[in-house]
Design a protein around this motif. Structure first.
Motif, PDB file in Angstrom:
ATOM      1  N   UNK A  14       1.327  -0.804  47.407  1.00 49.85           N
ATOM      2  CA  UNK A  14       1.901  -1.943  46.682  1.00 49.85           C
ATOM      3  C   UNK A  14       1.848  -3.226  47.507  1.00 49.85           C
ATOM      4  N   UNK A  15       2.161  -3.115  48.803  1.00 52.64           N
ATOM      5  CA  UNK A  15       2.180  -4.318  49.636  1.00 52.64           C
ATOM      6  C   UNK A  15       0.794  -4.907  49.850  1.00 52.64           C
ATOM      7  N   UNK A  16      -0.238  -4.084  49.673  1.00 51.40           N
ATOM      8  CA  UNK A  16      -1.605  -4.570  49.841  1.00 51.40           C
ATOM      9  C   UNK A  16      -2.085  -5.348  48.625  1.00 51.40           C
ATOM     10  N   UNK A  17      -1.548  -5.023  47.465  1.00 51.36           N
ATOM     11  CA  UNK A  17      -1.974  -5.677  46.224  1.00 51.36           C
ATOM     12  C   UNK A  17      -1.452  -7.102  46.154  1.00 51.36           C
ATOM     13  N   UNK A  18      -2.250  -7.982  45.583  1.00 49.69           N
ATOM     14  CA  UNK A  18      -1.761  -9.320  45.274  1.00 49.69           C
ATOM     15  C   UNK A  18      -0.647  -9.215  44.239  1.00 49.69           C
ATOM     16  N   UNK A  19       0.365 -10.048  44.371  1.00 53.25           N
ATOM     17  CA  UNK A  19       1.401 -10.114  43.342  1.00 53.25           C
ATOM     18  C   UNK A  19       0.862 -10.883  42.145  1.00 53.25           C
ATOM     19  N   UNK A  24     -30.219 -15.989  39.226  1.00 55.78           N
ATOM     20  CA  UNK A  24     -29.386 -16.765  38.296  1.00 55.78           C
ATOM     21  C   UNK A  24     -27.910 -16.395  38.401  1.00 55.78           C
ATOM     22  N   UNK A  25     -27.536 -15.618  39.426  1.00 53.81           N
ATOM     23  CA  UNK A  25     -26.152 -15.133  39.523  1.00 53.81           C
ATOM     24  C   UNK A  25     -25.181 -16.296  39.673  1.00 53.81           C
ATOM     25  N   UNK A  26     -24.102 -16.266  38.898  1.00 57.64           N
ATOM     26  CA  UNK A  26     -23.090 -17.328  38.957  1.00 57.64           C
ATOM     27  C   UNK A  26     -21.689 -16.757  39.161  1.00 57.64           C
ATOM     28  N   UNK A  27     -21.606 -15.590  39.854  1.00 58.75           N
ATOM     29  CA  UNK A  27     -20.332 -14.883  39.963  1.00 58.75           C
ATOM     30  C   UNK A  27     -19.718 -14.942  41.357  1.00 58.75           C
ATOM     31  N   UNK A  28     -18.400 -14.945  41.356  1.00 62.48           N
ATOM     32  CA  UNK A  28     -17.615 -14.743  42.560  1.00 62.48           C
ATOM     33  C   UNK A  28     -16.550 -13.714  42.215  1.00 62.48           C
ATOM     34  N   UNK A  29     -16.169 -12.888  43.183  1.00 56.78           N
ATOM     35  CA  UNK A  29     -15.300 -11.756  42.885  1.00 56.78           C
ATOM     36  C   UNK A  29     -14.070 -11.745  43.792  1.00 56.78           C
ATOM     37  N   UNK A  30     -12.939 -11.396  43.197  1.00 56.42           N
ATOM     38  CA  UNK A  30     -11.687 -11.295  43.923  1.00 56.42           C
ATOM     39  C   UNK A  30     -11.143  -9.888  43.733  1.00 56.42           C
ATOM     40  N   UNK A  31     -10.956  -9.163  44.825  1.00 56.63           N
ATOM     41  CA  UNK A  31     -10.450  -7.798  44.736  1.00 56.63           C
ATOM     42  C   UNK A  31      -8.943  -7.798  44.538  1.00 56.63           C
ATOM     43  N   UNK A  32      -8.413  -6.641  44.177  1.00 50.73           N
ATOM     44  CA  UNK A  32      -6.982  -6.535  43.903  1.00 50.73           C
ATOM     45  C   UNK A  32      -6.140  -6.778  45.143  1.00 50.73           C
ATOM     46  N   UNK A  33      -6.739  -6.657  46.336  1.00 53.87           N
ATOM     47  CA  UNK A  33      -6.000  -6.927  47.569  1.00 53.87           C
ATOM     48  C   UNK A  33      -6.375  -8.270  48.189  1.00 53.87           C
ATOM     49  N   UNK A  34      -6.948  -9.154  47.364  1.00 56.99           N
ATOM     50  CA  UNK A  34      -7.127 -10.537  47.783  1.00 56.99           C
ATOM     51  C   UNK A  34      -8.316 -10.844  48.657  1.00 56.99           C
ATOM     52  N   UNK A  35      -9.399 -10.073  48.514  1.00 57.93           N
ATOM     53  CA  UNK A  35     -10.611 -10.314  49.280  1.00 57.93           C
ATOM     54  C   UNK A  35     -11.684 -10.927  48.372  1.00 57.93           C
TER      55      UNK A  35
END
Length: 329
Positions: free
Chosen positions: A39-44, A258-269
């Motif tokens: 739980x503490x690793x996950x973004x709120x 043509x990639x236009x993506x950026x990704x955010x993981x559940x633990x904020x990476x």
């Protein structure tokens, strides 16, 4: 803006809300599941909304897709969607789900501001579904699709992965079913993102094979390449249109240029590519009092270093340590 050295701008943000899932798809994770994030690793919820806000207001992101794991397992999902829908400029908001639980929450998601959904369904056969997912939840997915359509989360898109000798014979049936229900079908080549690291290219059903199977029942006409833009799916008009079918050929026909993506993981990476082997930590900056400008600078730096391509065909290609369920779709 989120630019890289090849001139690509990331305007599409994929936000993983959890690494947990209520299915155990054979091409994704082992039957016993994985070691989930604490739980503490996950973004709120508040941290997620703040990062999305920075992406939209400071970095030029115009589309936000919530993923997992299974995002419907996130308790604060509706509130997160509602908060992101209030951002200015308002981003397009979508969600990728396995559909389980969607029937009970589709209307609330629409009311909160969600625009549309993608639902994963690899088979029309409940027994094959149980073989693939190790769960007997096929009807729940069908109910979720119907609820999404009824709530106005349209166009409802359906994602399907074909496994050789398991469901690869179903390609024409899946397309016929989607045409009858008004869903937009996208086939996805199986990618080397399984937790078991057991992906075998020789066993992957390729885009060419998928089109060959569809061609036994339908006349397919390629849409003009200009219509694709940065979308990952190559699309074909079915029997002259207007309905279409797409194939996301990440392995055999990569679309990295043509990639236009950026990704955010559940633990904020931050991950600048689905197949990246490195990440940039935004969670620590958030929790240590970093300003929006400082976090935006970290994000820009992460995207600036993006490679030209995923490199799946490179002999030295290394599968990411994190599986798809931990990265986000």
């Amino acid at each position: 803006m989120l630019l890289d050295t090849f001139g690509r701008q990331a305007v599409d943000l994929r936000v993983s809300l959890t690494d947990r899932c209520n299915l155990r798809c054979t091409y994704c994770m082992p039957e016993e599941g994985l070691q989930w994030l604490g739980r503490s690793e996950l973004l709120t919820d508040e941290e997620i909304v703040r990062l999305v806000s920075i992406a939209v207001t400071d970095l030029g992101v115009t589309e936000v897709r919530f993923t997992g794991g299974e995002p419907l397992l996130r308790p604060g999902l509706v509130a997160i969607v509602a908060a992101c829908a209030e951002l200015a400029p308002r981003p397009e908001l979508s969600l990728t789900s396995n559909g389980i639980g969607l029937a009970r929450i589709a209307a609330a998601l629409k009311a909160a501001g969600l625009d549309r959904v993608n639902v994963s369904l690899d088979t029309l056969d409940p027994e094959v579904f149980r073989t693939l997912t190790r769960r007997s939840r096929h009807q729940d997915v069908l109910d979720g699709l119907a609820a999404a359509e009824a709530a106005g989360l349209t166009p409802v898109k359906l994602n399907a992965v074909l496994m050789r000798g398991v469901n690869d014979h179903e390609a024409p049936d899946l397309l016929a079913w989607c045409l009858a229900h008004g869903y937009q079908l996208r086939f996805i080549e199986q990618m080397p993102l399984d937790a078991q690291h057991g992906w075998d290219r020789s066993q992957m059903v390729t885009a060419g094979e998928i089109l060959e199977r569809l061609g036994t029942r339908f006349a397919l006409t390629p849409e003009p390449s200009a219509a694709r833009g940065a979308a990952p799916a190559e699309r074909w008009l079915v029997d002259g249109g207007p309905a279409s079918v797409g194939v996301i050929a990440s392995v055999t026909r990569p679309f990295c240029r043509a990639c236009d993506r950026t990704r955010l993981t559940a633990d904020g990476q931050v991950r600048n590519c689905l197949f990246a082997t490195g990440e940039t930590d935004l969670r620590t900056a958030l929790r240590e009092g970093g300003s929006d400008a400082e976090i935006a600078a970290l994000w820009r730096a992460a995207m600036w270093g993006k490679k030209a391509g995923a490199g799946i065909d490179d002999p030295e290609f290394l599968q990411p340590e994190r599986p798809m369920s931990a990265i986000g779709g």
